[in-house]
Design a protein around this motif. Structure first.
Motif, PDB file in Angstrom:
ATOM      1  N   HIS A 176       0.834  -1.217   0.000  1.00 45.87           N
ATOM      2  CA  HIS A 176       0.000   0.000   0.000  1.00 45.87           C
ATOM      3  C   HIS A 176       0.860   1.255   0.000  1.00 45.87           C
ATOM      4  O   HIS A 176       0.570   2.224  -0.690  1.00 45.87           O
ATOM      5  CB  HIS A 176      -0.939   0.006   1.211  1.00 45.87           C
ATOM      6  N   ARG A 177       1.959   1.203   0.770  1.00 41.58           N
ATOM      7  CA  ARG A 177       2.841   2.390   0.803  1.00 41.58           C
ATOM      8  C   ARG A 177       3.453   2.645  -0.572  1.00 41.58           C
ATOM      9  O   ARG A 177       3.592   3.774  -0.996  1.00 41.58           O
ATOM     10  CB  ARG A 177       3.995   2.156   1.790  1.00 41.58           C
ATOM     11  N   LEU A 178       3.843   1.562  -1.263  1.00 42.99           N
ATOM     12  CA  LEU A 178       4.463   1.727  -2.580  1.00 42.99           C
ATOM     13  C   LEU A 178       3.431   2.257  -3.573  1.00 42.99           C
ATOM     14  O   LEU A 178       3.730   3.164  -4.360  1.00 42.99           O
ATOM     15  CB  LEU A 178       5.055   0.401  -3.077  1.00 42.99           C
ATOM     16  N   ALA A 179       2.223   1.733  -3.511  1.00 44.65           N
ATOM     17  CA  ALA A 179       1.176   2.200  -4.427  1.00 44.65           C
ATOM     18  C   ALA A 179       0.943   3.696  -4.223  1.00 44.65           C
ATOM     19  O   ALA A 179       0.833   4.461  -5.182  1.00 44.65           O
ATOM     20  CB  ALA A 179      -0.118   1.425  -4.199  1.00 44.65           C
ATOM     21  N   GLU A 180       0.964   4.120  -2.979  1.00 49.61           N
ATOM     22  CA  GLU A 180       0.785   5.546  -2.629  1.00 49.61           C
ATOM     23  C   GLU A 180       1.915   6.378  -3.244  1.00 49.61           C
ATOM     24  O   GLU A 180       1.698   7.402  -3.846  1.00 49.61           O
ATOM     25  CB  GLU A 180       0.803   5.656  -1.100  1.00 49.61           C
ATOM     26  N   SER A 181       3.144   5.888  -3.144  1.00 51.69           N
ATOM     27  CA  SER A 181       4.266   6.708  -3.636  1.00 51.69           C
ATOM     28  C   SER A 181       4.360   6.671  -5.166  1.00 51.69           C
ATOM     29  O   SER A 181       4.882   7.586  -5.772  1.00 51.69           O
ATOM     30  CB  SER A 181       5.588   6.276  -2.994  1.00 51.69           C
ATOM     31  N   ILE A 182       3.816   5.613  -5.802  1.00 53.40           N
ATOM     32  CA  ILE A 182       3.776   5.576  -7.279  1.00 53.40           C
ATOM     33  C   ILE A 182       2.713   6.540  -7.786  1.00 53.40           C
ATOM     34  O   ILE A 182       2.937   7.307  -8.719  1.00 53.40           O
ATOM     35  CB  ILE A 182       3.474   4.149  -7.801  1.00 53.40           C
TER      36      ILE A 182
END
Ligand SMILES: Nc1ncnc2c1ncn2[C@@H]1O[C@H](COP(=O)(O)OP(=O)(O)OP(=O)(O)O)[C@@H](O)[C@H]1O
Ligand SMILES: Nc1ncnc2c1ncn2[C@@H]1O[C@H](COP(=O)(O)OP(=O)(O)OP(=O)(O)O)[C@@H](O)[C@H]1O
Lengths: 227, 227
Positions: A124-130
């Motif tokens: 979820h954190r990676l999706a947010e930063s993408i």
């Protein structure tokens, strides 16, 4: 502080070592002797055992632990049985890694104090930063407030803080500004350093490329993040 | 924005769904048809394929992607070969999940832009929160500054901010105070609500049980955290 870590996969073994480095007394348990050999120099004690064996768990003193983390996900039965045994023994704090929502639901029913989803949380954190590359971080301070780090929006470039009307119009506060400076070193090469201005005054000018650290109510932060 | 997610384990499948929910066009790839069936309703497109097959990757248009995330760790050869093929095709941004330090090292050599260690990163965060239960969060704002959330230390209870001499003695700023209030509801039950005071004035009193949100240079924050 005495903590047991049961199950030494990537998560469990990193957790055991990291706690040991901070000075916590760590006792590691795994049914696979190769995993125990790998970790025994980095923890206080390490035992090869099947964690669903109640007598074996008692013999190493799980009752005296300040907390226990069960990090088994490919064998859900072993994870749940281990937590159930520990709960029956009155262990003060039990945390467990879950591999799925269903696994987590059963762990909570059994009385586990905290369930952890490493892969899902990081995804979820990676999706947010993408999705929002101009947003570096959104931090929940409380159920109502959060901190946002984002690149200065176009409409604020070159203005002083007072003229942006952030508090009155958007309900957000600037708590810090991060700015990059090109610096020429003795060897003639230029490198970039970052300076931070804490609690800037209303007369401070905001430059293009500045990163703003903002604080406000969640709904105000959400509106402001996509400006 | 078009993103490919290759490898649909816990991490990959959560990432694919989360990006899709944000409105990103997601194309999911896995060699296991069961994984593709599970995800096809939650992404734009889903293909069963061996990601190390160069022709197959070209046929689905990886060249046009804004980014690709390779989430394979149990087959390191497949992870590395897939990244190498994508790099050769000139894909703009490649990210990859790593299962170990050695795996990560090879991915970086091959030219992957960002390597992610979900289990290890979450294990470190958990170790941090076990070791310092009075610390709720330490956030790196920049190489020099960080934000700390911690329970009010004993020596500050009952004092006004000015009298704690935090800025002069410790070099840290209070950017917010979180306080819990007991509230009696119509049904007579009491519940607890949390209120937050942003940018408190120097006359604000600090109460036992308050959670302080502090900002300062890393070395000052580290000294203050264990007070
Ligand atoms: N009954 C048991 N008693 C003790 N250890 C066990 C038991 N069952 C499994 N384990 C151990 O737990 C460890 C972790 O197992 P598992 O593969 O389920 O974790 P994982 O969540 O996939 O790991 P990772 O953190 O790498 O993602 C293994 O080392 C395994 O030997
Ligand atoms: N060559 C390949 N081409 C396409 N998909 C592949 C290939 N090799 C493995 N996969 C897929 O990658 C997925 C993830 O694999 P793997 O088990 O390595 O991930 P993991 O990191 O352990 O997962 P988790 O996120 O659950 O911890 C699986 O669904 C597998 O089918």
């Amino acid at each position: 502080m005495i903590f047991f870590v049961i199950g030494l996969g990537r998560f469990g073994s990193t957790l055991a070592r990291s706690l040991h480095e901070k000075g916590v007394e760590v006792i590691a348990i795994d049914k696979d002797s190769a995993r125990i050999e790998e970790i025994e120099d980095f923890v206080s004690k390490a035992y090869v055992m099947d964690a669903t064996n109640e007598k074996a768990l008692s013999s190493v003193g799980v009752k005296d632990a300040d907390g226990i983390v069960v990090c088994i996900t490919s064998d859900i039965e072993a994870s749940i049985m281990t937590c159930m045994i520990l709960k029956d023994k009155g262990v003060r704090k039990i945390m467990a890694k879950a591999g799925s929502e269903l696994h987590a639901k059963i762990l909570r029913k059994v009385g586990v104090d905290r369930v952890i989803f490493p892969e899902q949380e990081m995804a979820h954190r990676l999706a947010e930063s993408i999705y929002s590359p101009h947003i570096f971080e959104v931090i929940d301070l409380s159920p109502e407030y959060s901190i946002l780090e984002r690149i200065t929006p176009k409409f604020m470039e070159g203005k002083v803080i007072r003229d942006t009307k952030l508090r009155t119009k958007y309900g957000v506060y600037i708590i810090a500004i991060k700015r990059k400076f090109p610096i020429v070193k003795e060897d003639g090469k230029t490198s970039v350093e970052e300076k931070i201005f804490i609690a800037p005054s209303a007369d401070e000018e905001i430059l293009k490329g500045d990163v703003l650290v903002l604080l406000g109510k969640k709904e105000n932060i959400d509106k402001f993040r996509d400006q």
